[in-house]
Design a protein around this motif. Structure first.
Motif, PDB file in Angstrom:
ATOM      1  N   ARG A 191      16.706   1.178 -30.810  1.00 27.34           N
ATOM      2  CA  ARG A 191      16.766   0.191 -29.711  1.00 27.34           C
ATOM      3  C   ARG A 191      18.167  -0.329 -29.499  1.00 27.34           C
ATOM      4  NH1 ARG A 191      11.816   0.770 -32.028  1.00 27.34           N
ATOM      5  NH2 ARG A 191      10.168   0.932 -30.472  1.00 27.34           N
ATOM      6  N   SER A 192      19.127   0.180 -30.280  1.00 27.88           N
ATOM      7  CA  SER A 192      20.535  -0.186 -30.100  1.00 27.88           C
ATOM      8  C   SER A 192      20.763  -1.689 -30.170  1.00 27.88           C
ATOM      9  CB  SER A 192      21.039   0.373 -28.755  1.00 27.88           C
ATOM     10  OG  SER A 192      22.447   0.334 -28.709  1.00 27.88           O
ATOM     11  N   LEU A 193      20.069  -2.349 -31.103  1.00 28.73           N
ATOM     12  CA  LEU A 193      20.199  -3.807 -31.220  1.00 28.73           C
ATOM     13  C   LEU A 193      20.572  -4.208 -32.651  1.00 28.73           C
ATOM     14  CD1 LEU A 193      17.162  -4.924 -29.002  1.00 28.73           C
ATOM     15  CD2 LEU A 193      19.572  -5.432 -28.561  1.00 28.73           C
ATOM     16  N   ALA A 194      21.544  -3.501 -33.227  1.00 27.06           N
ATOM     17  CA  ALA A 194      21.950  -3.815 -34.608  1.00 27.06           C
ATOM     18  C   ALA A 194      22.438  -5.258 -34.718  1.00 27.06           C
ATOM     19  CB  ALA A 194      23.022  -2.841 -35.078  1.00 27.06           C
ATOM     20  N   GLY A 195      23.095  -5.743 -33.654  1.00 26.95           N
ATOM     21  CA  GLY A 195      23.637  -7.099 -33.681  1.00 26.95           C
ATOM     22  C   GLY A 195      22.594  -8.181 -33.448  1.00 26.95           C
ATOM     23  N   LEU A 196      21.386  -7.794 -33.032  1.00 27.40           N
ATOM     24  CA  LEU A 196      20.348  -8.808 -32.768  1.00 27.40           C
ATOM     25  C   LEU A 196      19.593  -9.194 -34.033  1.00 27.40           C
ATOM     26  CD1 LEU A 196      19.264 -10.356 -30.277  1.00 27.40           C
ATOM     27  CD2 LEU A 196      17.404  -8.694 -30.177  1.00 27.40           C
ATOM     28  N   ARG A 197      19.491  -8.242 -34.982  1.00 28.04           N
ATOM     29  CA  ARG A 197      18.834  -8.447 -36.278  1.00 28.04           C
ATOM     30  C   ARG A 197      17.328  -8.677 -36.123  1.00 28.04           C
ATOM     31  NH1 ARG A 197      20.732  -5.859 -38.463  1.00 28.04           N
ATOM     32  NH2 ARG A 197      20.529  -6.589 -40.600  1.00 28.04           N
ATOM     33  N   VAL A 198      16.601  -7.638 -35.781  1.00 30.43           N
ATOM     34  CA  VAL A 198      15.143  -7.725 -35.730  1.00 30.43           C
ATOM     35  C   VAL A 198      14.535  -6.487 -36.393  1.00 30.43           C
ATOM     36  CG1 VAL A 198      13.069  -7.908 -34.278  1.00 30.43           C
ATOM     37  CG2 VAL A 198      15.176  -9.077 -33.582  1.00 30.43           C
ATOM     38  N   GLY A 199      13.588  -6.729 -37.286  1.00 33.52           N
ATOM     39  CA  GLY A 199      12.841  -5.643 -37.916  1.00 33.52           C
ATOM     40  C   GLY A 199      11.395  -6.058 -38.049  1.00 33.52           C
ATOM     41  N   PHE A 200      10.525  -5.097 -38.386  1.00 33.31           N
ATOM     42  CA  PHE A 200       9.105  -5.444 -38.519  1.00 33.31           C
ATOM     43  C   PHE A 200       8.415  -4.518 -39.503  1.00 33.31           C
ATOM     44  CE2 PHE A 200       9.639  -2.675 -34.783  1.00 33.31           C
ATOM     45  CZ  PHE A 200       8.709  -1.673 -34.981  1.00 33.31           C
ATOM     46  N   ALA A 201       7.251  -4.982 -39.980  1.00 32.89           N
ATOM     47  CA  ALA A 201       6.417  -4.175 -40.872  1.00 32.89           C
ATOM     48  C   ALA A 201       5.022  -4.084 -40.277  1.00 32.89           C
ATOM     49  CB  ALA A 201       6.353  -4.813 -42.253  1.00 32.89           C
ATOM     50  N   LEU A 202       4.370  -2.939 -40.530  1.00 29.27           N
ATOM     51  CA  LEU A 202       3.013  -2.683 -40.059  1.00 29.27           C
ATOM     52  C   LEU A 202       2.158  -2.366 -41.283  1.00 29.27           C
ATOM     53  CD1 LEU A 202       4.059  -0.010 -37.365  1.00 29.27           C
ATOM     54  CD2 LEU A 202       3.834  -2.494 -37.017  1.00 29.27           C
ATOM     55  N   GLY A 203       0.988  -2.973 -41.375  1.00 29.49           N
ATOM     56  CA  GLY A 203       0.131  -2.677 -42.520  1.00 29.49           C
ATOM     57  C   GLY A 203      -1.172  -3.451 -42.468  1.00 29.49           C
ATOM     58  N   HIS A 204      -1.978  -3.256 -43.507  1.00 27.63           N
ATOM     59  CA  HIS A 204      -3.253  -3.953 -43.629  1.00 27.63           C
ATOM     60  C   HIS A 204      -2.989  -5.471 -43.650  1.00 27.63           C
ATOM     61  CE1 HIS A 204      -6.890  -5.499 -45.566  1.00 27.63           C
ATOM     62  NE2 HIS A 204      -7.489  -4.406 -45.105  1.00 27.63           N
ATOM     63  N   PRO A 205      -3.889  -6.265 -43.046  1.00 28.58           N
ATOM     64  CA  PRO A 205      -3.690  -7.717 -43.007  1.00 28.58           C
ATOM     65  C   PRO A 205      -3.434  -8.356 -44.386  1.00 28.58           C
ATOM     66  CG  PRO A 205      -5.466  -7.104 -41.524  1.00 28.58           C
ATOM     67  CD  PRO A 205      -5.053  -5.843 -42.224  1.00 28.58           C
ATOM     68  N   ASP A 206      -3.969  -7.772 -45.465  1.00 27.71           N
ATOM     69  CA  ASP A 206      -3.710  -8.337 -46.801  1.00 27.71           C
ATOM     70  C   ASP A 206      -2.237  -8.178 -47.197  1.00 27.71           C
ATOM     71  OD1 ASP A 206      -6.366  -8.942 -46.976  1.00 27.71           O
ATOM     72  OD2 ASP A 206      -6.855  -7.390 -48.462  1.00 27.71           O
ATOM     73  N   LEU A 207      -1.659  -7.022 -46.886  1.00 27.61           N
ATOM     74  CA  LEU A 207      -0.233  -6.805 -47.186  1.00 27.61           C
ATOM     75  C   LEU A 207       0.612  -7.750 -46.338  1.00 27.61           C
ATOM     76  CD1 LEU A 207       0.021  -2.875 -47.269  1.00 27.61           C
ATOM     77  CD2 LEU A 207      -0.271  -4.439 -49.198  1.00 27.61           C
ATOM     78  N   ILE A 208       0.245  -7.865 -45.062  1.00 27.78           N
ATOM     79  CA  ILE A 208       1.001  -8.724 -44.142  1.00 27.78           C
ATOM     80  C   ILE A 208       0.914 -10.181 -44.600  1.00 27.78           C
ATOM     81  CG2 ILE A 208       1.156  -9.532 -41.728  1.00 27.78           C
ATOM     82  CD1 ILE A 208       1.950  -6.508 -42.245  1.00 27.78           C
ATOM     83  N   ALA A 209      -0.272 -10.599 -45.064  1.00 26.95           N
ATOM     84  CA  ALA A 209      -0.440 -11.987 -45.528  1.00 26.95           C
ATOM     85  C   ALA A 209       0.466 -12.264 -46.730  1.00 26.95           C
ATOM     86  CB  ALA A 209      -1.911 -12.249 -45.870  1.00 26.95           C
ATOM     87  N   GLY A 210       0.647 -11.271 -47.594  1.00 28.17           N
ATOM     88  CA  GLY A 210       1.558 -11.430 -48.741  1.00 28.17           C
ATOM     89  C   GLY A 210       2.984 -11.656 -48.274  1.00 28.17           C
ATOM     90  N   LEU A 211       3.400 -10.897 -47.258  1.00 29.55           N
ATOM     91  CA  LEU A 211       4.754 -11.064 -46.708  1.00 29.55           C
ATOM     92  C   LEU A 211       4.916 -12.441 -46.063  1.00 29.55           C
ATOM     93  CD1 LEU A 211       5.243  -7.522 -45.079  1.00 29.55           C
ATOM     94  CD2 LEU A 211       6.275  -8.395 -47.185  1.00 29.55           C
ATOM     95  N   GLU A 212       3.870 -12.887 -45.359  1.00 31.29           N
ATOM     96  CA  GLU A 212       3.928 -14.210 -44.705  1.00 31.29           C
ATOM     97  C   GLU A 212       4.099 -15.320 -45.739  1.00 31.29           C
ATOM     98  OE1 GLU A 212       4.109 -14.991 -41.552  1.00 31.29           O
ATOM     99  OE2 GLU A 212       3.653 -13.043 -40.659  1.00 31.29           O
ATOM    100  N   ARG A 213       3.432 -15.174 -46.888  1.00 28.64           N
ATOM    101  CA  ARG A 213       3.544 -16.210 -47.936  1.00 28.64           C
ATOM    102  C   ARG A 213       4.975 -16.318 -48.436  1.00 28.64           C
ATOM    103  NH1 ARG A 213      -1.393 -17.860 -50.453  1.00 28.64           N
ATOM    104  NH2 ARG A 213      -0.356 -18.225 -52.450  1.00 28.64           N
TER     105      ARG A 213
END
Ligand SMILES: *Cc1c(COP(=O)(O)O)cnc(C)c1O
Length: 352
Positions: free
Chosen positions: A212-234
């Motif tokens: 997306r040519s946005l190295a200077g914007l600093r945005v990344g994301f993860a995709l996974g089961h809601p349990d894994l995502i909930a761990g990241l949110e904590r």
């Protein structure tokens, strides 16, 4: 060592990023930045987001951005985590999901931030050597472990692992998190996002920095089961509730939604990669088969560090790693056709 440092700080080995130097007429092919600008729609969305609204905190749940990611991948908001760069998403992943009794498995040659996070969070890990063709051999990973992380396509080799082999890993380790870092997947790799419905142990991490040519914007994301995502949110909510600003989120949403622009610029980079690979081979370089926006290459008769230095004298920056096994290689980001042409001309002059 300062007497004010904690013990942890004294023991850290921070990551060394590729240099960001200012030089006139510089051809900068050392940090895998995208030579084409971000989507014009992303720029317009960010300009529109600059205003009185910045008085308020950004949405701590990042709902709008999560929904844009979910739309793009056919997932629900609960399967998405977003962060201030994929490096931050990776850091939270190491902290939240990769520290267990048994060691984390990772390739010996891969993104060098992984060992840095292991030292930061006190995670024991085992480096498994890439095979003689510099490929990940998934058979090596069929051993007891706490978790696995692999970059696919791998960095700095550019080599991609077929999805069937990722699936074999997921099947062999149903009780361990398997993290696939897909920073370069849009340049011809196969995304493991297609496997998310079937494997609750899979976490896929992507970034807006490369395709997306946005190295200077600093945005990344993860995709996974809601349990894994909930761990990241904590972990995230124990660290910073507002890591993404409003301008950042507006730009990221528009960039994710502009699928045609990403497709068009990624195809241009793939075409330049094919051209550059042929030119390099004609000059006698070995080039590993790349599915990324860079190539990893060595010349059988020329020293890697000397080639990098000679290019630098001609205002062309490429990345050279002093690590064992790869110290004869150069990692060269794919630039515009003009930049690739300048690189080829410079190498011809240096080799002559
Ligand atoms: C570039 C890169 C990242 C980091 O991306 P950011 O979102 O800019 O932090 C992560 N993993 C790999 C393998 C990369 O090459």
């Amino acid at each position: 060592m300062s007497r004010f440092w904690s013990k942890v700080v004294d023991g850290l080995t921070p990551y060394t990023p590729g240099e960001q130097v200012q030089m006139p007429n510089l051809v900068k092919l050392n940090t895998n930045e995208n030579p084409y600008g971000p989507s014009p729609r992303a720029i317009a969305a960010m300009q529109a987001a600059v205003g009185d609204g910045l008085r308020k905190y950004s949405d701590p749940s990042n709902a709008g951005l999560k929904d844009a990611v979910a739309r793009r991948f056919g997932l629900t908001r609960e399967q998405v985590f977003v962060g201030n760069s994929s490096d931050e998403v990776l850091a939270h992943t190491f902290h939240a999901l990769l520290k267990h009794e048994l060691p984390l498995l990772r390739p010996d040659i891969s993104y060098s931030f992984y060992p840095t996070y292991c030292s930061l969070y006190g995670i024991e890990s085992l480096e498994l050597p890439l095979n003689e063709r510099f490929e990940v051999d998934v058979a090596d990973y069929h051993r007891p472990c706490g978790a696995i992380i692999i970059a696919n396509p791998n960095a700095p080799t550019g080599i991609a692992l077929p999805l069937a082999q990722i699936e074999a890993l997921l099947l062999a380790h149903p009780d361990q998190p398997v993290v696939i870092d897909e920073a370069y997947v849009d340049f011809g790799g196969e995304s493991a996002a297609a496997l998310l419905d079937r494997y609750d142990n899979l976490l896929v991490i992507q970034t807006l920095s490369k395709s997306r040519s946005l190295a200077g914007l600093r945005v990344g994301f993860a995709l996974g089961h809601p349990d894994l995502i909930a761990g990241l949110e904590r972990v995230k909510n124990s660290f910073n509730c507002y890591p993404l600003g409003q301008v950042q989120q507006a730009g990221a949403i528009a960039a994710l939604d502009d699928v045609a622009y990403t497709e068009q610029t990624s195809q241009a980079i793939i075409a330049s990669r094919t051209w550059l690979t042929l030119q390099m081979q004609a000059m006698g370089f070995d080039v590993l088969p790349s599915h990324a926006n860079f190539i990893f290459t060595r010349h059988p008769q020329r020293d890697g560090a000397q080639l990098a230095a000679a290019l630098r004298e001609r205002a062309i920056l490429v990345r050279h790693f002093k690590s064992p096994r790869i110290d004869q290689f150069l990692r060269i980001s794919i630039g515009t056709d003009e930049e690739c042409g300048k690189l080829v001309d410079a190498l011809k002059a240096i080799l002559a």
